[in-house]
Design a protein around this motif. Structure first.
Motif, PDB file in Angstrom:
ATOM      1  N   UNK A 115     -48.828 -35.583  33.439  1.00 44.45           N
ATOM      2  CA  UNK A 115     -49.569 -34.549  34.160  1.00 44.45           C
ATOM      3  C   UNK A 115     -51.046 -34.909  34.140  1.00 44.45           C
ATOM      4  N   UNK A 116     -51.706 -34.702  35.264  1.00 47.72           N
ATOM      5  CA  UNK A 116     -53.122 -35.027  35.380  1.00 47.72           C
ATOM      6  C   UNK A 116     -53.881 -33.778  35.802  1.00 47.72           C
ATOM      7  N   UNK A 117     -54.935 -33.468  35.058  1.00 50.86           N
ATOM      8  CA  UNK A 117     -55.804 -32.353  35.446  1.00 50.86           C
ATOM      9  C   UNK A 117     -57.234 -32.874  35.560  1.00 50.86           C
ATOM     10  N   UNK A 118     -57.992 -32.247  36.431  1.00 50.85           N
ATOM     11  CA  UNK A 118     -59.376 -32.648  36.686  1.00 50.85           C
ATOM     12  C   UNK A 118     -60.323 -31.552  36.249  1.00 50.85           C
ATOM     13  N   UNK A 119     -61.358 -31.923  35.516  1.00 51.73           N
ATOM     14  CA  UNK A 119     -62.403 -30.984  35.100  1.00 51.73           C
ATOM     15  C   UNK A 119     -61.845 -29.731  34.432  1.00 51.73           C
ATOM     16  N   UNK A 140     -61.034 -36.418  33.715  1.00 53.45           N
ATOM     17  CA  UNK A 140     -59.595 -36.491  33.995  1.00 53.45           C
ATOM     18  C   UNK A 140     -58.849 -36.469  32.666  1.00 53.45           C
ATOM     19  N   UNK A 141     -57.813 -35.626  32.558  1.00 51.84           N
ATOM     20  CA  UNK A 141     -57.001 -35.553  31.348  1.00 51.84           C
ATOM     21  C   UNK A 141     -55.542 -35.832  31.713  1.00 51.84           C
ATOM     22  N   UNK A 142     -54.962 -36.828  31.035  1.00 51.39           N
ATOM     23  CA  UNK A 142     -53.553 -37.166  31.192  1.00 51.39           C
ATOM     24  C   UNK A 142     -52.794 -36.555  30.019  1.00 51.39           C
ATOM     25  N   UNK A 143     -51.730 -35.801  30.297  1.00 50.94           N
ATOM     26  CA  UNK A 143     -50.904 -35.222  29.236  1.00 50.94           C
ATOM     27  C   UNK A 143     -49.436 -35.436  29.553  1.00 50.94           C
ATOM     28  N   UNK A 144     -48.654 -35.572  28.491  1.00 51.57           N
ATOM     29  CA  UNK A 144     -47.204 -35.701  28.625  1.00 51.57           C
ATOM     30  C   UNK A 144     -46.594 -35.350  27.277  1.00 51.57           C
ATOM     31  N   UNK A 160     -58.273 -38.878  27.796  1.00 58.60           N
ATOM     32  CA  UNK A 160     -59.384 -38.507  28.688  1.00 58.60           C
ATOM     33  C   UNK A 160     -59.980 -39.743  29.348  1.00 58.60           C
ATOM     34  N   UNK A 161     -60.375 -39.566  30.602  1.00 64.78           N
ATOM     35  CA  UNK A 161     -61.091 -40.595  31.351  1.00 64.78           C
ATOM     36  C   UNK A 161     -62.176 -39.886  32.150  1.00 64.78           C
ATOM     37  N   UNK A 210     -52.387 -46.088  29.549  1.00 62.02           N
ATOM     38  CA  UNK A 210     -51.226 -46.308  28.678  1.00 62.02           C
ATOM     39  C   UNK A 210     -51.266 -45.216  27.620  1.00 62.02           C
ATOM     40  N   UNK A 211     -50.366 -44.240  27.765  1.00 66.04           N
ATOM     41  CA  UNK A 211     -50.334 -43.135  26.822  1.00 66.04           C
ATOM     42  C   UNK A 211     -49.842 -43.612  25.457  1.00 66.04           C
TER      43      UNK A 211
END
Length: 156
Positions: free
Chosen positions: A50-54, A76-80, A87-88, A105-106
């Motif tokens: 899942x990707x969320x912005x701000x 940008x936050x990647x979660x799984x 975070x990027x 790469x999580x």
């Protein structure tokens, strides 16, 4: 001027002419304005993060593309499930956004920050916990192979 589009437009009829112009403009609606925004590609290992912005709600799942503004930095936050959030920050570099593409790469949340005094025992425990994670539904079965490879590499 006899062969130009605008010379032919009156012969198409008002309704048809408006439909043609609307279709031409609609084709440009999704194209980013290169001075103010840019398309960015997102992907992850494993896929479907899942990707969320701000810090907003989830935007989409990897892989996908999104048009982002160039005027501000984008967090940008990647979660799984079963993996540590990553975070990027996407920012302007020269005239383009970077990084682009964004490939993450999580890291499985089963891994410690650094190995302890007995890596062999920790590896066995970590692999046992991985099986429990999958059985409990904390990690998708299709992600087990990726997580196991990551654990084995960590304790190598």
């Amino acid at each position: 001027m006899k062969n130009s589009f605008f010379a032919v437009l009156p012969r198409l009829g008002l309704f048809t002419g408006l439909m043609v112009i609307g279709a031409l403009l609609a084709g440009c609606a999704d194209a980013p304005n290169s001075d103010f925004e840019e398309s960015v590609d997102f992907d992850s290992m494993p896929a479907h993060a899942n990707v969320s912005l701000n810090n907003s709600s989830s935007l989409s799942q990897t892989p996908f593309s999104a048009i982002l503004p160039k005027q501000t930095e984008t967090h940008v936050i990647f979660t799984k499930p079963g993996f540590k959030p990553t975070d990027v920050y996407i920012h302007i570099e020269g005239s383009h956004l970077a990084p682009n593409p964004v490939m993450i790469k999580l890291r499985t949340e089963l891994l410690p920050d650094k190995p302890g005094p007995d890596p062999k025992a920790e590896l066995a425990t970590c692999l046992e916990n991985l099986k429990k994670y999958v059985a409990a539904g904390n990690l998708a079965p299709e992600d087990e192979v990726y997580a196991e490879a990551q654990i084995r590499e960590f304790y190598k």
